[in-house]
Design an enzyme around this catalytic site. Sequence first.
Site, PDB file in Angstrom:
ATOM      1  N   GLY A  16       0.711  -1.083   0.219  1.00  0.00           N
ATOM      2  CA  GLY A  16       0.183   0.101  -0.154  1.00  0.00           C
ATOM      3  C   GLY A  16       0.890   1.215  -0.124  1.00  0.00           C
ATOM      4  N   CYS A  60      -2.982  11.358  10.669  1.00  0.00           N
ATOM      5  CA  CYS A  60      -2.098  12.098   9.770  1.00  0.00           C
ATOM      6  C   CYS A  60      -2.320  13.646   9.815  1.00  0.00           C
ATOM      7  CB  CYS A  60      -2.018  11.568   8.305  1.00  0.00           C
ATOM      8  SG  CYS A  60      -3.755  11.376   7.695  1.00  0.00           S
ATOM      9  N   LYS A  71     -10.809  13.278  15.446  1.00  0.00           N
ATOM     10  CA  LYS A  71      -9.548  12.789  15.917  1.00  0.00           C
ATOM     11  C   LYS A  71      -8.642  13.860  16.285  1.00  0.00           C
ATOM     12  CE  LYS A  71     -10.060   8.991  12.631  1.00  0.00           C
ATOM     13  NZ  LYS A  71      -9.778   8.459  11.279  1.00  0.00           N
ATOM     14  N   HIS A 103      -0.414  16.990   3.426  1.00  0.00           N
ATOM     15  CA  HIS A 103      -1.533  17.639   4.094  1.00  0.00           C
ATOM     16  C   HIS A 103      -1.230  19.027   4.415  1.00  0.00           C
ATOM     17  CE1 HIS A 103      -3.617  14.008   3.753  1.00  0.00           C
ATOM     18  NE2 HIS A 103      -3.718  13.813   5.130  1.00  0.00           N
TER      19      HIS A 103
END
Length: 331
Positions: A13, A129, A213, A242
């Site tokens: 992945g 993340c 989160k 991000h």
Amino acid sequence: MKNYHVAIVGATGAVGAELLRVLERRSFPVASLRALSSARSAGKSVLFRGESIKVEELDENSFAKIDIAFFSAGGDVSRKFVPIARNAGAISIDNTSAFRIEPDVPLVIPEINGEDVKQHRGVIANPNCTTAVALMALYPLHRAFGVKRVFAASYQAVSGSGQRAIDELREQVAASAQDRQSTPQVYPHQIAFNVLPHVDTFLETGYTKEEMKFQNEGRKIMHLPEFRASITCVRVPVYRAHSVAVSAEFEREVSVEQAHEVLAKAPGLELVDQPNKSRYPMPLTVAGKDNCEVGRVRIDCAFDNGLSFWVSGDQLLKGAALNAVQIAELL
Ligand SMILES: NC(=O)c1ccc[n+]([C@@H]2O[C@H](COP(=O)([O-])OP(=O)(O)OC[C@H]3O[C@@H](n4cnc5c(N)ncnc54)[C@H](OP(=O)(O)O)[C@@H]3O)[C@@H](O)[C@H]2O)c1
């Protein structure tokens, strides 16, 4: 130095590929590496230190003689196989959200709460993340001024949703150039040339799981149970890294000069803040970099004792693979 037998669950992945590169780049003392995936990719191979390693299908026997298991194959896989890895004697470092809020599982960003690793009982969680990237700048400011609450908006890259989402953006960009239709598979709408105010599933409150989160994981990582954060998470047509626009309110008086001083010294962070020269953090400049970048630091005009800033970071690195390997290094 001891060498470790390492397993990567989800080695094919987006995060798994990065884990292989980070372990190699940081010369992590790997005695052997086992690459694990679902039946879909079993039999393929991955490259590690110039050697081709055959990918095996994950099963109950995958953790025999493994010292450290990195998990990045989704929450369901972690919930089932982390206990199996623990019973086999391996320590798991989990990139999914499966165990992050469990009280006996440390949730660690080494630059912030590395000491918490010592409390592990066979599993250590890697943070979300977006939370990780934002806290790299917020935490040093908290140390200096005492954070009370935060309003924020994220600008999240498609690689945060895995390899299929990267492929989907590529395909939609190509389809647009060729003037043909492309049906979205990963996201509910076209992501190319669009922004989606929708990351993860919606809760009854109207927030998404991803949005909560930041507050929940932020409290645990910063050891700050009163911390409050309201964030809108947005998916943008960026391949990698991000960004988060943050407005934070502090207990004590703030100044841009002091904030600059604090941020310039913070580990894992670079201050890029010369807006008049068009110098500020951007996904394209942080992609592939270990350090996060912070800029656009200014006195917030709506809060008392408030600062606004903009932070960008490679979420496949600080938000996943790099942070996980840093945790393994601490161990
Ligand atoms: N992407 C990010 O920036 C990021 C950041 C932090 C955390 N995470 C978390 O990390 C995890 C992986 O994310 P990703 O972006 O790397 O996703 P991805 O690109 O879709 O990769 C998923 C990996 O998991 C494997 N897998 C899926 N189902 C499996 C199963 N039943 N048994 C064994 N292996 C299985 C896949 O193997 P196959 O090749 O066989 O399908 C693949 O290797 C997710 O939980 C995600 O939330 C991701």
